[in-house]
Motif scaffolding. Structure first.
Motif, PDB file in Angstrom:
ATOM      1  N   VAL A  10     -37.386 -40.328  63.896  1.00  0.00           N
ATOM      2  CA  VAL A  10     -38.110 -40.307  62.616  1.00  0.00           C
ATOM      3  C   VAL A  10     -39.318 -39.390  62.720  1.00  0.00           C
ATOM      4  O   VAL A  10     -39.580 -38.593  61.811  1.00  0.00           O
ATOM      5  CB  VAL A  10     -38.523 -41.731  62.197  1.00  0.00           C
ATOM      6  N   THR A  13     -38.098 -35.796  62.718  1.00  0.00           N
ATOM      7  CA  THR A  13     -37.727 -35.386  61.365  1.00  0.00           C
ATOM      8  C   THR A  13     -38.967 -35.087  60.526  1.00  0.00           C
ATOM      9  O   THR A  13     -39.006 -34.093  59.793  1.00  0.00           O
ATOM     10  CB  THR A  13     -36.896 -36.491  60.679  1.00  0.00           C
ATOM     11  N   LYS A  17     -39.990 -31.481  58.867  1.00  0.00           N
ATOM     12  CA  LYS A  17     -40.291 -31.322  57.436  1.00  0.00           C
ATOM     13  C   LYS A  17     -41.645 -30.638  57.237  1.00  0.00           C
ATOM     14  O   LYS A  17     -41.797 -29.813  56.331  1.00  0.00           O
ATOM     15  CB  LYS A  17     -40.278 -32.679  56.723  1.00  0.00           C
ATOM     16  N   GLY A  49     -33.348 -29.032  58.990  1.00  0.00           N
ATOM     17  CA  GLY A  49     -33.711 -30.302  58.356  1.00  0.00           C
ATOM     18  C   GLY A  49     -32.504 -31.200  58.162  1.00  0.00           C
ATOM     19  O   GLY A  49     -32.573 -32.410  58.416  1.00  0.00           O
ATOM     20  N   GLN A  50     -31.391 -30.622  57.711  1.00  0.00           N
ATOM     21  CA  GLN A  50     -30.173 -31.422  57.532  1.00  0.00           C
ATOM     22  C   GLN A  50     -29.672 -31.950  58.868  1.00  0.00           C
ATOM     23  O   GLN A  50     -29.241 -33.098  58.976  1.00  0.00           O
ATOM     24  CB  GLN A  50     -29.089 -30.592  56.840  1.00  0.00           C
ATOM     25  N   ILE A  53     -31.832 -34.883  59.905  1.00  0.00           N
ATOM     26  CA  ILE A  53     -31.518 -36.098  59.143  1.00  0.00           C
ATOM     27  C   ILE A  53     -30.242 -36.737  59.681  1.00  0.00           C
ATOM     28  O   ILE A  53     -30.190 -37.957  59.917  1.00  0.00           O
ATOM     29  CB  ILE A  53     -31.406 -35.774  57.644  1.00  0.00           C
ATOM     30  N   TRP A  54     -29.198 -35.940  59.889  1.00  0.00           N
ATOM     31  CA  TRP A  54     -27.943 -36.484  60.423  1.00  0.00           C
ATOM     32  C   TRP A  54     -28.138 -37.022  61.834  1.00  0.00           C
ATOM     33  O   TRP A  54     -27.571 -38.061  62.189  1.00  0.00           O
ATOM     34  CB  TRP A  54     -26.831 -35.433  60.390  1.00  0.00           C
ATOM     35  N   THR A  56     -30.858 -38.280  63.043  1.00  0.00           N
ATOM     36  CA  THR A  56     -31.581 -39.549  62.911  1.00  0.00           C
ATOM     37  C   THR A  56     -30.624 -40.677  62.552  1.00  0.00           C
ATOM     38  O   THR A  56     -30.678 -41.755  63.142  1.00  0.00           O
ATOM     39  CB  THR A  56     -32.679 -39.427  61.830  1.00  0.00           C
TER      40      THR A  56
END
Length: 159
Positions: A10, A13, A17, A49-50, A53-54, A56
């Motif tokens: 987290v 990520t 960002k 970023g994608q 997220i994946w 995470t």
């Protein structure tokens, strides 16, 4: 459950960002177009970023799955011994071993009557030794292999 892996992903990520926002192209004039390098940088940061997220989501699911499997097949519950008169035994009601210092330990088994807990420790003198259950205080719930896994024990608010 171990939340350190989830927390790290987290935080990673969030940092990605922030970096993505810092490198975002600024719109100085409405008629200007983005340069090739700005477009490539935006595409790269969007993909990064994608991916974060994946990653995470996958790490969270793997952590949860590992925790569930670990608690189902190798249950360990943390409890604290607050007595200065605590001793370990080789078997429940068996031969008395050395004293156990006050502090918190992991327990992986309970005898069928519920009077003894087995220590689960990397310390050779304590591992697989038994201690009286009356000396152990659990902060979340009672250790009982018959109740199912640790999460169901916590969420059912058993004390």
């Amino acid at each position: 459950m171990d939340f350190t892996g989830l927390f790290a992903t987290v935080v990673t990520t969030f940092i990605i960002k922030l970096i993505e926002k810092g490198f975002e192209a600024k719109d100085n004039a409405s008629n200007e177009t983005l340069t090739e390098s700005q477009i490539r940088r935006q595409k790269f940061l969007k993909q990064l970023g994608q991916f974060a997220i994946w990653a995470t989501v996958i790490i969270a699911l793997v952590s949860l799955g590992y925790s569930e499997l670990q608690q189902k097949y190798f249950p360990r519950v943390r409890g604290c011994i607050e007595s200065t008169n605590a001793y370990v035994y080789d078997v429940p009601s068996g031969n008395k071993g050395g004293p156990v210092s006050q502090g918190c330990y992991f327990f992986d088994m309970q005898d069928k009557n519920g009077y003894w807990f087995r220590l689960s420790s990397e310390n050779e003198n304590l591992d697989r030794q038994w201690v009286q259950s009356s000396l152990v205080k659990f902060s979340l719930c009672k250790s009982d292999n018959l109740q199912g896994n640790f999460l169901s024990c916590v969420f059912s608010n058993k004390k």
